[in-house]
Each structure stands twice: as C-alpha cells, then as structure tokens.
Design a protein around this motif. Structure first.
Motif, PDB file in Angstrom:
ATOM      1  N   ASN A   3       0.848  -1.191   0.000  1.00  0.00           N
ATOM      2  CA  ASN A   3       0.000   0.000   0.000  1.00  0.00           C
ATOM      3  C   ASN A   3       0.875   1.230   0.000  1.00  0.00           C
ATOM      4  O   ASN A   3       1.815   1.331   0.778  1.00  0.00           O
ATOM      5  CB  ASN A   3      -0.905   0.020   1.236  1.00  0.00           C
ATOM      6  N   LEU A   4       0.554   2.179  -0.859  1.00  0.00           N
ATOM      7  CA  LEU A   4       1.270   3.443  -0.920  1.00  0.00           C
ATOM      8  C   LEU A   4       0.582   4.425   0.006  1.00  0.00           C
ATOM      9  O   LEU A   4      -0.627   4.619  -0.078  1.00  0.00           O
ATOM     10  CB  LEU A   4       1.272   3.984  -2.347  1.00  0.00           C
ATOM     11  N   LYS A   5       1.328   5.037   0.909  1.00  0.00           N
ATOM     12  CA  LYS A   5       0.744   5.981   1.845  1.00  0.00           C
ATOM     13  C   LYS A   5       1.477   7.308   1.712  1.00  0.00           C
ATOM     14  O   LYS A   5       2.688   7.368   1.862  1.00  0.00           O
ATOM     15  CB  LYS A   5       0.853   5.450   3.274  1.00  0.00           C
ATOM     16  N   LEU A   6       0.737   8.360   1.418  1.00  0.00           N
ATOM     17  CA  LEU A   6       1.307   9.684   1.287  1.00  0.00           C
ATOM     18  C   LEU A   6       1.191  10.394   2.625  1.00  0.00           C
ATOM     19  O   LEU A   6       0.098  10.571   3.152  1.00  0.00           O
ATOM     20  CB  LEU A   6       0.557  10.477   0.210  1.00  0.00           C
ATOM     21  N   GLN A   7       2.320  10.762   3.186  1.00  0.00           N
ATOM     22  CA  GLN A   7       2.325  11.510   4.435  1.00  0.00           C
ATOM     23  C   GLN A   7       3.056  12.814   4.198  1.00  0.00           C
ATOM     24  O   GLN A   7       4.161  12.827   3.649  1.00  0.00           O
ATOM     25  CB  GLN A   7       3.011  10.729   5.547  1.00  0.00           C
ATOM     26  N   VAL A   8       2.449  13.902   4.609  1.00  0.00           N
ATOM     27  CA  VAL A   8       3.050  15.214   4.398  1.00  0.00           C
ATOM     28  C   VAL A   8       3.127  15.972   5.709  1.00  0.00           C
ATOM     29  O   VAL A   8       2.396  15.683   6.652  1.00  0.00           O
ATOM     30  CB  VAL A   8       2.257  16.026   3.352  1.00  0.00           C
ATOM     31  N   GLY A   9       4.020  16.934   5.753  1.00  0.00           N
ATOM     32  CA  GLY A   9       4.148  17.770   6.934  1.00  0.00           C
ATOM     33  C   GLY A   9       3.672  19.190   6.704  1.00  0.00           C
ATOM     34  O   GLY A   9       3.384  19.915   7.646  1.00  0.00           O
ATOM     35  N   ARG A  10       3.562  19.579   5.434  1.00  0.00           N
ATOM     36  CA  ARG A  10       3.137  20.935   5.088  1.00  0.00           C
ATOM     37  C   ARG A  10       2.153  20.891   3.931  1.00  0.00           C
ATOM     38  O   ARG A  10       2.223  20.017   3.067  1.00  0.00           O
ATOM     39  CB  ARG A  10       4.326  21.791   4.660  1.00  0.00           C
ATOM     40  N   ALA A  11       1.263  21.887   3.897  1.00  0.00           N
ATOM     41  CA  ALA A  11       0.306  22.017   2.805  1.00  0.00           C
ATOM     42  C   ALA A  11      -0.001  23.494   2.598  1.00  0.00           C
ATOM     43  O   ALA A  11       0.002  24.272   3.559  1.00  0.00           O
ATOM     44  CB  ALA A  11      -0.980  21.255   3.119  1.00  0.00           C
ATOM     45  N   GLN A  12      -0.252  23.860   1.341  1.00  0.00           N
ATOM     46  CA  GLN A  12      -0.564  25.250   1.024  1.00  0.00           C
ATOM     47  C   GLN A  12      -1.412  25.309  -0.237  1.00  0.00           C
ATOM     48  O   GLN A  12      -1.133  24.599  -1.204  1.00  0.00           O
ATOM     49  CB  GLN A  12       0.735  26.028   0.805  1.00  0.00           C
ATOM     50  N   ALA A  13      -2.424  26.178  -0.238  1.00  0.00           N
ATOM     51  CA  ALA A  13      -3.231  26.386  -1.435  1.00  0.00           C
ATOM     52  C   ALA A  13      -2.350  26.951  -2.546  1.00  0.00           C
ATOM     53  O   ALA A  13      -1.444  27.745  -2.290  1.00  0.00           O
ATOM     54  CB  ALA A  13      -4.386  27.339  -1.136  1.00  0.00           C
ATOM     55  N   VAL A  14      -2.626  26.538  -3.770  1.00  0.00           N
ATOM     56  CA  VAL A  14      -1.854  26.977  -4.934  1.00  0.00           C
ATOM     57  C   VAL A  14      -2.703  27.915  -5.773  1.00  0.00           C
ATOM     58  O   VAL A  14      -3.846  27.604  -6.109  1.00  0.00           O
ATOM     59  CB  VAL A  14      -1.421  25.768  -5.794  1.00  0.00           C
ATOM     60  N   ALA A  80      -8.610  23.211 -13.494  1.00  0.00           N
ATOM     61  CA  ALA A  80      -8.853  22.530 -12.215  1.00  0.00           C
ATOM     62  C   ALA A  80      -8.716  23.574 -11.093  1.00  0.00           C
ATOM     63  O   ALA A  80      -7.964  24.538 -11.231  1.00  0.00           O
ATOM     64  CB  ALA A  80      -7.835  21.409 -12.020  1.00  0.00           C
ATOM     65  N   THR A  81      -9.438  23.385 -10.014  1.00  0.00           N
ATOM     66  CA  THR A  81      -9.375  24.331  -8.889  1.00  0.00           C
ATOM     67  C   THR A  81      -9.229  23.562  -7.573  1.00  0.00           C
ATOM     68  O   THR A  81      -9.260  22.334  -7.545  1.00  0.00           O
ATOM     69  CB  THR A  81     -10.626  25.223  -8.831  1.00  0.00           C
ATOM     70  N   GLY A  82      -9.072  24.330  -6.501  1.00  0.00           N
ATOM     71  CA  GLY A  82      -8.888  23.679  -5.196  1.00  0.00           C
ATOM     72  C   GLY A  82      -7.590  22.917  -5.142  1.00  0.00           C
ATOM     73  O   GLY A  82      -7.495  21.850  -4.530  1.00  0.00           O
ATOM     74  N   ILE A  83      -6.527  23.474  -5.743  1.00  0.00           N
ATOM     75  CA  ILE A  83      -5.237  22.792  -5.821  1.00  0.00           C
ATOM     76  C   ILE A  83      -4.438  23.096  -4.562  1.00  0.00           C
ATOM     77  O   ILE A  83      -4.349  24.244  -4.126  1.00  0.00           O
ATOM     78  CB  ILE A  83      -4.461  23.267  -7.077  1.00  0.00           C
ATOM     79  N   VAL A  84      -3.857  22.056  -3.976  1.00  0.00           N
ATOM     80  CA  VAL A  84      -3.069  22.190  -2.765  1.00  0.00           C
ATOM     81  C   VAL A  84      -1.704  21.541  -2.988  1.00  0.00           C
ATOM     82  O   VAL A  84      -1.624  20.399  -3.458  1.00  0.00           O
ATOM     83  CB  VAL A  84      -3.777  21.516  -1.560  1.00  0.00           C
ATOM     84  N   ALA A  85      -0.631  22.291  -2.656  1.00  0.00           N
ATOM     85  CA  ALA A  85       0.721  21.741  -2.699  1.00  0.00           C
ATOM     86  C   ALA A  85       1.003  21.019  -1.400  1.00  0.00           C
ATOM     87  O   ALA A  85       0.645  21.503  -0.320  1.00  0.00           O
ATOM     88  CB  ALA A  85       1.736  22.864  -2.908  1.00  0.00           C
ATOM     89  N   LEU A  86       1.650  19.864  -1.486  1.00  0.00           N
ATOM     90  CA  LEU A  86       1.935  19.032  -0.312  1.00  0.00           C
ATOM     91  C   LEU A  86       3.432  18.723  -0.265  1.00  0.00           C
ATOM     92  O   LEU A  86       4.018  18.302  -1.268  1.00  0.00           O
ATOM     93  CB  LEU A  86       1.151  17.726  -0.382  1.00  0.00           C
TER      94      LEU A  86
END
Length: 87
Positions: A3-14, A80-86
C-alpha cells in the motif's frame, strides 16, 4: 501487494501562475522545493515538473493526487481548482 501511503508535513493552497513557482512554506520559505499536488475540483492541470518538463494532465478527477514533483502550476491551460501543494 504493498500500500502506498502519502504523508506530508506541510500544505498550502496553490494559485496558478504562468510566472511564479510554488514556494515552500516553513523554515525554508524562500526556497522552491518541488511538491506533489492535490486537486479538489478536477479539470485540466498544466504543470512544470522538477526537471523542467511542461506537462498538461487532462481530465484530472475530483479529489485526485498528482504524484509528480511539481515546481509550478500554470494559469494557462489549467481549469482545475482547489489545488493544494503538499510537502
């Protein structure tokens, strides 16, 4: 099967831009660090990859993750909208 699990520490709207890269948020805020993307509302997504490739992802679905290291989301050819950088 793993299983691939994406874990992030930061996020920001683009905010898509034809001239500005996505800047990392945090202690290295002035650095451009490639990010993977989340797309809230689907459509076409034009990006510049970490290696400088200019690519359009067509018909990205709502709620999709784009597992590509991205430096920029272009305004031109992106609907596309609602884009978030991770990171």
């Amino acid at each position: 099967m793993s299983n691939l699990k994406l874990q992030v520490g930061r996020a920001q709207a683009v905010v898509p831009s034809d001239t500005e890269d996505i800047y990392f948020v945090g202690s290295q805020a002035e650095k451009v660090i490639p990010a993977v993307l989340y797309v809230g509302i689907g459509g076409n997504l034009r990006v510049m990859t970490a290696c400088g490739d200019d690519v359009i992802f067509y018909n990205v679905q709502n709620g999709a993750f784009i597992p590509v290291n991205v430096l920029r989301v272009f305004a031109t050819n992106t609907n596309a909208t609602g884009i978030v950088a991770l990171w």
